[in-house]
Write a protein that holds these residues in place. Sequence first.
Motif, PDB file in Angstrom:
ATOM      1  N   ILE A 117      -3.730 103.829  76.906  1.00 21.96           N
ATOM      2  CA  ILE A 117      -4.841 104.680  76.464  1.00 21.96           C
ATOM      3  C   ILE A 117      -5.624 103.997  75.342  1.00 21.96           C
ATOM      4  CG2 ILE A 117      -5.435 106.871  75.349  1.00 21.96           C
ATOM      5  CD1 ILE A 117      -3.089 108.141  76.799  1.00 21.96           C
ATOM      6  N   PHE A 118      -4.914 103.351  74.424  1.00 25.58           N
ATOM      7  CA  PHE A 118      -5.595 102.636  73.337  1.00 25.58           C
ATOM      8  C   PHE A 118      -6.510 101.553  73.898  1.00 25.58           C
ATOM      9  CE2 PHE A 118      -5.868  99.242  70.178  1.00 25.58           C
ATOM     10  CZ  PHE A 118      -6.352  99.944  69.095  1.00 25.58           C
ATOM     11  N   SER A 119      -6.014 100.828  74.897  1.00 25.64           N
ATOM     12  CA  SER A 119      -6.822  99.794  75.532  1.00 25.64           C
ATOM     13  C   SER A 119      -8.044 100.402  76.213  1.00 25.64           C
ATOM     14  CB  SER A 119      -5.968  99.031  76.558  1.00 25.64           C
ATOM     15  OG  SER A 119      -6.749  98.109  77.277  1.00 25.64           O
ATOM     16  N   LEU A 120      -7.847 101.552  76.837  1.00 25.17           N
ATOM     17  CA  LEU A 120      -8.943 102.226  77.532  1.00 25.17           C
ATOM     18  C   LEU A 120      -9.994 102.739  76.552  1.00 25.17           C
ATOM     19  CD1 LEU A 120     -10.243 103.337  80.056  1.00 25.17           C
ATOM     20  CD2 LEU A 120      -8.616 105.233  80.019  1.00 25.17           C
ATOM     21  N   ILE A 121      -9.552 103.267  75.411  1.00 25.12           N
ATOM     22  CA  ILE A 121     -10.498 103.719  74.381  1.00 25.12           C
ATOM     23  C   ILE A 121     -11.372 102.558  73.917  1.00 25.12           C
ATOM     24  CG2 ILE A 121     -10.684 104.582  72.006  1.00 25.12           C
ATOM     25  CD1 ILE A 121      -8.160 106.261  72.575  1.00 25.12           C
ATOM     26  N   SER A 122     -10.751 101.414  73.695  1.00 25.96           N
ATOM     27  CA  SER A 122     -11.505 100.228  73.271  1.00 25.96           C
ATOM     28  C   SER A 122     -12.507  99.814  74.333  1.00 25.96           C
ATOM     29  CB  SER A 122     -10.543  99.072  72.975  1.00 25.96           C
ATOM     30  OG  SER A 122      -9.659  99.416  71.931  1.00 25.96           O
ATOM     31  N   LEU A 123     -12.066  99.826  75.591  1.00 20.00           N
ATOM     32  CA  LEU A 123     -12.955  99.443  76.691  1.00 20.00           C
ATOM     33  C   LEU A 123     -14.134 100.408  76.783  1.00 20.00           C
ATOM     34  CD1 LEU A 123     -13.585  97.721  79.200  1.00 20.00           C
ATOM     35  CD2 LEU A 123     -12.108  99.257  80.515  1.00 20.00           C
TER      36      LEU A 123
ATOM     37  N   TRP B 268     -19.202 109.523  78.657  1.00 19.64           N
ATOM     38  CA  TRP B 268     -18.115 108.686  78.133  1.00 19.64           C
ATOM     39  C   TRP B 268     -17.733 109.089  76.709  1.00 19.64           C
ATOM     40  CZ3 TRP B 268     -14.506 106.287  80.468  1.00 19.64           C
ATOM     41  CH2 TRP B 268     -14.723 105.781  81.754  1.00 19.64           C
ATOM     42  N   GLN B 269     -18.682 109.629  75.984  1.00 15.84           N
ATOM     43  CA  GLN B 269     -18.347 110.076  74.624  1.00 15.84           C
ATOM     44  C   GLN B 269     -17.343 111.224  74.656  1.00 15.84           C
ATOM     45  OE1 GLN B 269     -21.700 111.282  72.266  1.00 15.84           O
ATOM     46  NE2 GLN B 269     -20.461 111.825  70.496  1.00 15.84           N
ATOM     47  N   VAL B 270     -17.564 112.223  75.545  1.00 13.64           N
ATOM     48  CA  VAL B 270     -16.632 113.351  75.607  1.00 13.64           C
ATOM     49  C   VAL B 270     -15.306 112.931  76.241  1.00 13.64           C
ATOM     50  CG1 VAL B 270     -18.430 115.102  75.600  1.00 13.64           C
ATOM     51  CG2 VAL B 270     -17.671 114.162  77.786  1.00 13.64           C
TER      52      VAL B 270
ATOM     53  N   HIS C 169      -5.020 105.508  84.741  1.00 11.26           N
ATOM     54  CA  HIS C 169      -5.370 104.411  85.660  1.00 11.26           C
ATOM     55  C   HIS C 169      -6.712 104.684  86.329  1.00 11.26           C
ATOM     56  CE1 HIS C 169      -1.958 101.788  85.446  1.00 11.26           C
ATOM     57  NE2 HIS C 169      -1.075 102.713  85.820  1.00 11.26           N
ATOM     58  N   GLU C 170      -6.902 105.914  86.776  1.00 15.56           N
ATOM     59  CA  GLU C 170      -8.163 106.263  87.424  1.00 15.56           C
ATOM     60  C   GLU C 170      -9.327 106.098  86.451  1.00 15.56           C
ATOM     61  OE1 GLU C 170      -7.841 110.214  88.900  1.00 15.56           O
ATOM     62  OE2 GLU C 170      -6.155 109.773  90.231  1.00 15.56           O
ATOM     63  N   CYS C 171      -9.108 106.546  85.217  1.00 15.77           N
ATOM     64  CA  CYS C 171     -10.156 106.454  84.199  1.00 15.77           C
ATOM     65  C   CYS C 171     -10.477 104.998  83.874  1.00 15.77           C
ATOM     66  CB  CYS C 171      -9.708 107.202  82.947  1.00 15.77           C
ATOM     67  SG  CYS C 171     -10.988 107.392  81.699  1.00 15.77           S
ATOM     68  N   TYR C 172      -9.420 104.157  83.845  1.00 14.12           N
ATOM     69  CA  TYR C 172      -9.630 102.744  83.561  1.00 14.12           C
ATOM     70  C   TYR C 172     -10.483 102.108  84.653  1.00 14.12           C
ATOM     71  CZ  TYR C 172      -8.607  98.033  81.916  1.00 14.12           C
ATOM     72  OH  TYR C 172      -8.720  96.758  81.422  1.00 14.12           O
ATOM     73  N   ASP C 173     -10.218 102.476  85.902  1.00 13.05           N
ATOM     74  CA  ASP C 173     -10.993 101.943  87.020  1.00 13.05           C
ATOM     75  C   ASP C 173     -12.464 102.323  86.890  1.00 13.05           C
ATOM     76  OD1 ASP C 173     -11.533 100.877  89.665  1.00 13.05           O
ATOM     77  OD2 ASP C 173     -11.607 102.969  90.331  1.00 13.05           O
TER      78      ASP C 173
ATOM     79  N   VAL D  20     -18.656  99.304  83.116  1.00 16.88           N
ATOM     80  CA  VAL D  20     -18.939  98.109  82.325  1.00 16.88           C
ATOM     81  C   VAL D  20     -19.610  97.043  83.192  1.00 16.88           C
ATOM     82  CG1 VAL D  20     -17.889  96.171  81.087  1.00 16.88           C
ATOM     83  CG2 VAL D  20     -17.122  98.506  80.633  1.00 16.88           C
ATOM     84  N   ASP D  21     -19.079  96.877  84.408  1.00 15.69           N
ATOM     85  CA  ASP D  21     -19.607  95.834  85.320  1.00 15.69           C
ATOM     86  C   ASP D  21     -20.822  96.301  86.110  1.00 15.69           C
ATOM     87  OD1 ASP D  21     -17.452  94.363  84.453  1.00 15.69           O
ATOM     88  OD2 ASP D  21     -16.188  94.881  86.178  1.00 15.69           O
ATOM     89  N   LEU D  22     -21.182  97.594  85.955  1.00 15.12           N
ATOM     90  CA  LEU D  22     -22.277  98.176  86.738  1.00 15.12           C
ATOM     91  C   LEU D  22     -22.049  97.976  88.243  1.00 15.12           C
ATOM     92  CD1 LEU D  22     -25.349  97.032  84.568  1.00 15.12           C
ATOM     93  CD2 LEU D  22     -24.094  99.197  84.461  1.00 15.12           C
ATOM     94  N   SER D  23     -20.792  98.162  88.656  1.00 16.72           N
ATOM     95  CA  SER D  23     -20.429  97.920  90.052  1.00 16.72           C
ATOM     96  C   SER D  23     -20.208  99.221  90.836  1.00 16.72           C
ATOM     97  CB  SER D  23     -19.153  97.068  90.113  1.00 16.72           C
ATOM     98  OG  SER D  23     -18.088  97.719  89.442  1.00 16.72           O
TER      99      SER D  23
END
Length: 579
Positions: free
Chosen positions: A33-39, A50-52, A90-94, A100-103
């Motif tokens: 989760i910490f990694s995801l917050i940073s991303l 994304w803010q909420v 995991h879903e949120c990270y995806d 980020v990649d605009l993909s």
Amino acid sequence: MGNEDGVRESKAQENSPGTSTGCSSLRQVIEFIFSLISLSQSIRVFAAKWQVIRQKLEELHSGLITADNSESGENPLFSALVPVILVTVHECYDLARRCVDLSYSGKLLMQSDLDVIYAKLDRHVRKLSDIYTTGILTQRYALVVSRPGLGACKDDMRFYIRDLLTRMKVGDLVMKKQALVNLYEVVVDDEKYVKVIVEVNDIVNVLANFLDSPEMEIREVSVKVVSVIAGFHCYKGVLIGAGIIAPLIRVLECGSDLGKEGAARCLQKLTENSDNAWSVSAHGGVTALLKICATDDCKAELVVPACGVLRNLVGVEEIKRFMVEEGAISTFIKLVKSKDEAIQVNSIEYIQNIASGDELIRQMVIREGGIRALLRILDPKWSYSSKTREIALRAIENICFPSISSISTLLNYGFLDQLLYYIRNGEVLIQELALKVAFRLCGTSEEAKKAMGDTGFMPELIKFLNAKSFEVREMAAEALSGLVLVPKNRKKFVQDDRNIGLLLQLLDPDEGNPGNKKFLISILISLTSCNSARKKIASSGYLKNIEKLAEAEVSDAKRLVRKLNTNRFRSMLSGIWHS
């Protein structure tokens, strides 16, 4: 959507950090989760969504950290919840990677996916909160999340506050107390944290609930935090919306001394503009505050803010009437006699406020000994500070001067002797205030003018005609012009040969005028009704100053010259007639 979701979850598990080991431990979820917050902070699209989402991730992260560092971190309830959270993360990270990649394939589809992931995270947070309410968490480490350093970014501050919120909501008693103490420290040290607290959902509600805690220390620290927040005008509405008034009053009624002091200070801030007066009154606050003020051994630290709250509420007519019915006048007159200066000052200001514009209450104050109590403060033989005496003098002026009957009472109490003492001997500030009061007093009634003449005010006012301050010179001249309208005072004024000479000398147009020409000439015009005064004016070496002013078309000077010439002509006719 089912196959697509499965593909996304598979890809997320392949590309997300922390999944290679296949471990779904609590620590792994926290790091993930910490990694995801940073991303998420690097995402530039769908910023509001994304803010909420990030806020929910921070709540989840803080709650899981608390669980991980408690003796109950391996509770079966968490064991069942953690794998479910991991799938959602995991879903949120995806989704984050694709933003980020605009993909992503389409904006509408991505917006829908983000709404779905937000709803899942919100369910996890609420489920975690339900588990916390069982009170299973206990403190093992004093602090898990370090307080951000000075100049920290808002995200770090919010993260820290969320961690404290989690501890206050879910921890055991020790954890709750420590979190509250930490919260108070940051809001006192850095006011930027106050804004963060208000923005973080639920924290104000938690503080409001803590005010009813059976634990004295929890109540006391909560009151201190709320009082800091109440000091910011823009956040008062947030506190009121959280229902803070009622629990604050309950603290006033049955809290510790420290809790009561904090509650009173907080209510004083919340009622500064009387917007919340009715709320305080409706919950029994007026009665509780009056009871505090009527308690004999109550400390100044509590009485002073209690006075402040009541003073804020007297602007509401119905509340003011209720206070009077509850005996507020006698209570505060008693407080005026207190040995504590702060209590004296605040009680005087309260009496002054409640009596303002209300003749019935002013008379009540006089009948119950309020003016005598104020005059005692002015009595030179008693030791009071200049500040207290200044406030007492202003209160006497405001309470008594609007009514002729009150002025008569004041004169009978020997007020003029005290006022004259401070005009003669007072420190600069109280001397000027005494002069202002004397100036106003001589315009209230004929009785006051006569009494001031008898007491000896005129010689002192004459001294101020040469003062450096124009305002002081003007007040002295205007007061004298009023006093000499009384025949008895005119005779006293003329008895000192120096007085008329001084007035004429001050009218020298070549040297500038240290007083006010209008009032100085007005005094001389009044004096011309006295034979001895006319002779002294006519024979003065400074008469030319009046003539110069008359030649300069000063209307009052021309009037004075005509009056002198007319009187002189009448004397001549009288002499011829009797020859």
